[in-house]
Design an enzyme around this catalytic site. Structure first.
Site, PDB file in Angstrom:
ATOM      1  N   LYS A 123       0.743  -1.219   0.072  1.00  0.00           N
ATOM      2  CA  LYS A 123       0.013   0.101  -0.045  1.00  0.00           C
ATOM      3  C   LYS A 123       1.014   1.246   0.057  1.00  0.00           C
ATOM      4  O   LYS A 123       0.491   2.186  -0.634  1.00  0.00           O
ATOM      5  CB  LYS A 123      -1.042  -0.056   1.282  1.00  0.00           C
ATOM      6  CG  LYS A 123      -2.158  -0.885   0.923  1.00  0.00           C
ATOM      7  CD  LYS A 123      -3.281  -0.326   2.213  1.00  0.00           C
ATOM      8  CE  LYS A 123      -4.445  -1.221   1.823  1.00  0.00           C
ATOM      9  NZ  LYS A 123      -5.693  -0.708   2.898  1.00  0.00           N
ATOM     10  N   LYS A 206      -5.037 -10.540  -6.168  1.00  0.00           N
ATOM     11  CA  LYS A 206      -6.373 -10.756  -5.774  1.00  0.00           C
ATOM     12  C   LYS A 206      -7.320 -10.068  -5.963  1.00  0.00           C
ATOM     13  O   LYS A 206      -6.921  -8.825  -6.286  1.00  0.00           O
ATOM     14  CB  LYS A 206      -6.015 -10.765  -3.889  1.00  0.00           C
ATOM     15  CG  LYS A 206      -6.263  -9.461  -3.477  1.00  0.00           C
ATOM     16  CD  LYS A 206      -6.242  -9.564  -1.777  1.00  0.00           C
ATOM     17  CE  LYS A 206      -6.465  -8.170  -1.261  1.00  0.00           C
ATOM     18  NZ  LYS A 206      -6.513  -7.945  -0.160  1.00  0.00           N
ATOM     19  N   LYS A 209     -11.289  -4.580  -3.673  1.00  0.00           N
ATOM     20  CA  LYS A 209     -12.285  -3.247  -3.879  1.00  0.00           C
ATOM     21  C   LYS A 209     -11.473  -1.987  -4.427  1.00  0.00           C
ATOM     22  O   LYS A 209     -11.919  -1.104  -5.059  1.00  0.00           O
ATOM     23  CB  LYS A 209     -12.866  -2.924  -2.778  1.00  0.00           C
ATOM     24  CG  LYS A 209     -12.279  -2.805  -1.298  1.00  0.00           C
ATOM     25  CD  LYS A 209     -13.364  -2.588  -0.262  1.00  0.00           C
ATOM     26  CE  LYS A 209     -12.474  -3.274   1.044  1.00  0.00           C
ATOM     27  NZ  LYS A 209     -13.375  -3.810   2.151  1.00  0.00           N
TER      28      LYS A 209
HETATM   29  P1  AMP Z   1     -10.821  -5.682   3.301  1.00  0.00           P
HETATM   30  O1  AMP Z   1     -11.501  -5.659   2.371  1.00  0.00           O
HETATM   31  O2  AMP Z   1      -9.406  -5.804   3.146  1.00  0.00           O
HETATM   32  O3  AMP Z   1     -11.058  -5.263   4.497  1.00  0.00           O
HETATM   33  O4  AMP Z   1     -10.999  -7.520   3.769  1.00  0.00           O
HETATM   34  C1  AMP Z   1     -11.870  -7.838   4.662  1.00  0.00           C
HETATM   35  C2  AMP Z   1     -11.805  -9.342   4.718  1.00  0.00           C
HETATM   36  O5  AMP Z   1     -12.166  -9.829   3.306  1.00  0.00           O
HETATM   37  C3  AMP Z   1     -10.334  -9.950   5.012  1.00  0.00           C
HETATM   38  O6  AMP Z   1     -10.801 -11.280   5.824  1.00  0.00           O
HETATM   39  C4  AMP Z   1      -9.806 -10.370   3.798  1.00  0.00           C
HETATM   40  O7  AMP Z   1      -8.966 -11.280   4.195  1.00  0.00           O
HETATM   41  C5  AMP Z   1     -10.955 -10.937   3.086  1.00  0.00           C
HETATM   42  N1  AMP Z   1     -10.696 -10.787   1.636  1.00  0.00           N
HETATM   43  C6  AMP Z   1     -10.708  -9.659   0.891  1.00  0.00           C
HETATM   44  N2  AMP Z   1     -10.229  -9.736  -0.363  1.00  0.00           N
HETATM   45  C7  AMP Z   1     -10.360 -11.150  -0.410  1.00  0.00           C
HETATM   46  C8  AMP Z   1     -10.378 -11.950  -1.538  1.00  0.00           C
HETATM   47  N3  AMP Z   1      -9.809 -11.500  -2.855  1.00  0.00           N
HETATM   48  N4  AMP Z   1     -10.240 -13.485  -1.474  1.00  0.00           N
HETATM   49  C9  AMP Z   1     -10.447 -13.969  -0.207  1.00  0.00           C
HETATM   50  N5  AMP Z   1     -10.866 -12.921   0.998  1.00  0.00           N
HETATM   51  C10 AMP Z   1     -10.639 -11.798   0.743  1.00  0.00           C
END
Ligand code: AMP
Ligand code: TRP
Length: 347
Positions: A123, A206, A209
């Protein structure tokens, strides 16, 4: 399908997890996190889920959008099956114990530990000098989110594994420094077919968003036609599906679609390749699109319904925050005592 949660420690089993309201939620968030949060709730375990708005502002957030995205994420939790009577659902900034414990952990954690975090490196990029101090300290606040509740298990996607190791390091150092057995050594719970959902445009990245390409992800707000079109255009290779997982070894895009299908259907990836052995993507993609629409459309519809009444969402978050505070405050009072702070204020 999920392994039973075990606690090899003198701490009662308690689940905590968080999601940043820094954009619309994706299929990755749904399969890697939300869907599993609901499963844990339905197993009857104590579950606490948090929209980590304080983490979100470690990178710039437009205030109007942040508020909207926080409500939208709350609506996604509720639409996916989180029941505010059985789980605690709230936004982080309403429970100040998180930042209070986060500060103490800033003083426990070492600069070197933070500098090794891959999410920080990704990041902050090449221009770390211009990144916020909060982005660097982010994992200490995450440890505080978890340990303010002495949570024993944290369901997350694969990408959060390193942050959870750091949470354990902070707990160990705090316990050692102060000669106490106060914080548990929290276990990550990374399970299921979709712990790492990849971009639809690039099987090595991955699904996120924050990816500039909207075609790379399925958003929980996408309508049926958009979902079908994104899956139809997803990058793949020209070969048909093999009859075993070994045949997907060097085919990351194909593997990703198989994993998504498996997680949505509640099957194993092995079953999916057995069912579709020899099928072309011209057959597999429409089947996947139908499945994705069937699973996601009811959630999207319910999210849209809930978003009509923002005051009700805010009420649920407020009530969750009060219940969260009631657990975290006595733990934090003990922490202040352990650390040696005078607590003589009345009222
Ligand atoms: P975040 O959107 O970074 O706050 O992630 C929130 C949760 O979603 C965390 O547990 C991440 O590990 C999971 N997560 C986010 N993106 C992915 C993805 N592409 N595949 C699986 N889990 C995800
Ligand atoms: N760092 C997590 C992410 O980006 C979000 C998060 C913040 C979190 N605090 C947490 C996840 C506590 C689990 C537990 O996905």
């Amino acid at each position: 399908m999920t392994a039973p949660v075990q606690t090899p420690q003198p701490f009662p089993t308690r689940i905590f997890s968080g999601i940043q309201p820094s954009g619309g939620l994706t299929l990755g968030n749904y399969l890697g996190a939300l869907k599993r949060f609901v499963e844990k709730q339905d197993e009857g375990i104590e579950t606490i889920y948090c929209l980590v708005d304080m983490h979100a502002i470690t990178v710039w957030q437009d205030p109007v959008k942040l508020r909207q995205q926080t409500r939208e994420a709350a609506a996604a939790f509720l639409a996916a099956g989180i029941d505010p009577a059985r789980s605690i659902l709230f936004n982080q900034s309403q429970v100040t114990a998180h930042v209070e414990l986060g500060w103490i952990f800033n003083c426990v954690a070492r600069m070197g530990w933070m500098g090794r975090m891959t999410q920080w490196k990704d990041k902050a990029g090449k221009n770390a000098e211009a990144a916020s101090l909060g982005l660097f300290a982010y994992p200490a606040l995450m440890a505080a989110d978890i340990l303010a509740y002495k949570a024993t298990h944290v369901p997350v996607g694969e990408d959060q594994k390193q942050h959870l190791e750091l949470t354990r390091d902070i707990a160990i150092k705090f316990n050692n420094d102060y000669g106490v057995t106060f914080f548990p050594l929290t276990e990550p719970v990374i399970e299921g077919a979709a712990t790492r959902v990849m971009s639809l445009r690039d099987g090595s990245k991955k699904m996120s968003k924050s990816d500039p390409s909207d075609q790379s992800r399925i958003n929980l707000t996408d309508d049926a036609d958009t979902i079908a079109a994104k899956i139809r255009k997803a990058r793949t290779d020209p070969d048909p599906l093999p009859d075993s997982l070994a045949g997907l070894k060097d085919r990351p895009e194909a593997r990703n679609l198989v994993n998504i299908y498996a997680a949505l259907a509640g099957h194993t990836p092995e079953q999916v390749v057995a069912d579709f052995a020899g099928a072309q993507f011209g057959t597999f993609k429409p089947a996947l699109a139908d499945l994705a629409v069937a699973k996601l459309a009811p959630i999207t519809a319910e999210m849209n319904r809930l978003m009509q009444d923002p005051a009700e969402i805010d009420r649920i978050l407020g009530e969750g925050a009060a219940r969260a505070e009631a657990i975290a405050r006595p733990i934090l009072d003990q922490v202040y005592d352990i650390v040696g702070m005078i607590r003589s204020r009345r009222g």
